[in-house]
Design a protein around this motif. Structure first.
Motif, PDB file in Angstrom:
ATOM      1  N   VAL A  50      31.109 -19.548  35.463  1.00  0.00           N
ATOM      2  CA  VAL A  50      30.031 -18.710  36.012  1.00  0.00           C
ATOM      3  C   VAL A  50      28.664 -19.260  35.611  1.00  0.00           C
ATOM      4  O   VAL A  50      28.435 -19.619  34.456  1.00  0.00           O
ATOM      5  CB  VAL A  50      30.181 -17.248  35.541  1.00  0.00           C
ATOM      6  CG1 VAL A  50      29.016 -16.394  36.032  1.00  0.00           C
ATOM      7  CG2 VAL A  50      31.512 -16.675  36.032  1.00  0.00           C
ATOM      8  N   ILE A  51      27.768 -19.344  36.588  1.00  0.00           N
ATOM      9  CA  ILE A  51      26.406 -19.834  36.352  1.00  0.00           C
ATOM     10  C   ILE A  51      25.445 -18.660  36.468  1.00  0.00           C
ATOM     11  O   ILE A  51      25.465 -17.927  37.467  1.00  0.00           O
ATOM     12  CB  ILE A  51      26.024 -20.920  37.379  1.00  0.00           C
ATOM     13  CG1 ILE A  51      26.979 -22.121  37.258  1.00  0.00           C
ATOM     14  CG2 ILE A  51      24.578 -21.370  37.185  1.00  0.00           C
ATOM     15  CD1 ILE A  51      26.871 -23.104  38.399  1.00  0.00           C
ATOM     16  N   GLU A  52      24.621 -18.461  35.445  1.00  0.00           N
ATOM     17  CA  GLU A  52      23.592 -17.418  35.496  1.00  0.00           C
ATOM     18  C   GLU A  52      22.284 -18.043  35.961  1.00  0.00           C
ATOM     19  O   GLU A  52      21.846 -19.059  35.424  1.00  0.00           O
ATOM     20  CB  GLU A  52      23.413 -16.781  34.119  1.00  0.00           C
ATOM     21  CG  GLU A  52      22.421 -15.631  34.126  1.00  0.00           C
ATOM     22  CD  GLU A  52      22.384 -14.852  32.813  1.00  0.00           C
ATOM     23  OE1 GLU A  52      21.291 -14.358  32.475  1.00  0.00           O
ATOM     24  OE2 GLU A  52      23.439 -14.735  32.150  1.00  0.00           O
ATOM     25  N   LYS A  53      21.693 -17.454  36.991  1.00  0.00           N
ATOM     26  CA  LYS A  53      20.463 -17.997  37.581  1.00  0.00           C
ATOM     27  C   LYS A  53      19.446 -16.876  37.744  1.00  0.00           C
ATOM     28  O   LYS A  53      19.817 -15.705  37.789  1.00  0.00           O
ATOM     29  CB  LYS A  53      20.772 -18.598  38.965  1.00  0.00           C
ATOM     30  CG  LYS A  53      21.825 -19.684  38.964  1.00  0.00           C
ATOM     31  CD  LYS A  53      22.209 -20.087  40.380  1.00  0.00           C
ATOM     32  CE  LYS A  53      21.032 -20.707  41.119  1.00  0.00           C
ATOM     33  NZ  LYS A  53      21.459 -21.302  42.406  1.00  0.00           N
ATOM     34  N   PRO A  54      18.171 -17.240  37.902  1.00  0.00           N
ATOM     35  CA  PRO A  54      17.182 -16.216  38.249  1.00  0.00           C
ATOM     36  C   PRO A  54      17.482 -15.701  39.653  1.00  0.00           C
ATOM     37  O   PRO A  54      17.764 -16.478  40.555  1.00  0.00           O
ATOM     38  CB  PRO A  54      15.841 -16.961  38.209  1.00  0.00           C
ATOM     39  CG  PRO A  54      16.123 -18.262  37.551  1.00  0.00           C
ATOM     40  CD  PRO A  54      17.569 -18.564  37.752  1.00  0.00           C
ATOM     41  N   TYR A  55      17.435 -14.405  39.829  1.00  0.00           N
ATOM     42  CA  TYR A  55      17.698 -13.815  41.155  1.00  0.00           C
ATOM     43  C   TYR A  55      16.634 -14.255  42.139  1.00  0.00           C
ATOM     44  O   TYR A  55      15.465 -14.385  41.796  1.00  0.00           O
ATOM     45  CB  TYR A  55      17.708 -12.291  41.030  1.00  0.00           C
ATOM     46  CG  TYR A  55      18.029 -11.579  42.318  1.00  0.00           C
ATOM     47  CD1 TYR A  55      19.111 -11.978  43.092  1.00  0.00           C
ATOM     48  CD2 TYR A  55      17.263 -10.505  42.763  1.00  0.00           C
ATOM     49  CE1 TYR A  55      19.430 -11.321  44.269  1.00  0.00           C
ATOM     50  CE2 TYR A  55      17.570  -9.829  43.937  1.00  0.00           C
ATOM     51  CZ  TYR A  55      18.657 -10.247  44.691  1.00  0.00           C
ATOM     52  OH  TYR A  55      18.956  -9.599  45.860  1.00  0.00           O
TER      53      TYR A  55
END
Length: 206
Positions: free
Chosen positions: A193-198
């Motif tokens: 899973v990659i967390e990115k700015p929305y």
């Protein structure tokens, strides 16, 4: 919950994004379904009430919610309105003021074409991992209607065990305590899973 308002979580099958006003019309459409009302033990709301509810999801400190998007659709059409990619939602409720490490989790795959494809499993795993790493949760509960066998099986597959049955509410409660082994398993399941700015909509390089 303000904490996740700028967070996007990119998985293999699903993308989790904050619940914004642009998602409300489709969500409202889903919740007119008598089947979904029954499975989620919820009453139908007017569109205006649904917009008000969306504001509480964003602002209340004891609720964390993400809209579940179909990752394939979302990545195939960068810039497309997210409403057309919506599959369901996943929620965490921090319901016990005396125990901030306990989260009650719900997942709903509302779009019929998205069911039976593993979306609910990945969304639940991603939300649990977010709860453990960002919210400090160490225990999860799921309260599910007795007739909702697919959801019960889903959480059992995620190592939850049944701890109570309420004949009044016709629901079962399943629970999972995050031992070190369970935590390691969960983080392995969500290591992709990659967390990115929305709102950063550029596809990931392959």
């Amino acid at each position: 919950m303000w904490l996740n308002e700028n967070t996007l979580l990119l998985g293999k099958k699903v993308v989790l994004v904050p619940y914004t006003s642009e998602h409300v019309p489709r969500y409202h459409e889903w919740m007119q379904s008598e089947e979904l009302q029954r499975l989620t033990a919820s009453e139908p709301l007017t569109l205006e009430q649904e917009y008000s509810m969306q504001c509480t999801w964003r602002e209340d400190a004891d609720k964390c919610t993400f809209i579940v998007l179909d990752a394939e659709k979302w990545q195939a059409q960068p810039g497309t309105a997210e409403e057309g990619c919506m599959a369901g939602d996943v929620n965490l409720f921090l319901t016990d003021p005396g125990d901030p490490t306990l989260g009650e989790i719900e997942v709903m795959i509302a779009e019929p074409s998205c069911r039976g494809r593993g979306f609910g499993t990945e969304a639940a795993l991603m939300m649990m991992s977010y709860g453990v790493t960002r919210l400090g949760l160490t225990r999860f509960e799921a309260k599910i209607g007795q007739e909702n066998e697919p959801s019960i099986r889903l959480f059992q597959k995620l190592h939850f065990e049944q701890v109570a049955v309420s004949s009044v509410f016709q629901e079962v409660t399943l629970s999972l305590a995050m031992s070190e082994l369970e935590r390691q398993w969960l983080l392995e399941q969500t290591s992709h899973v990659i967390e990115k700015p929305y709102r950063a909509r550029s596809p990931e390089p392959h």
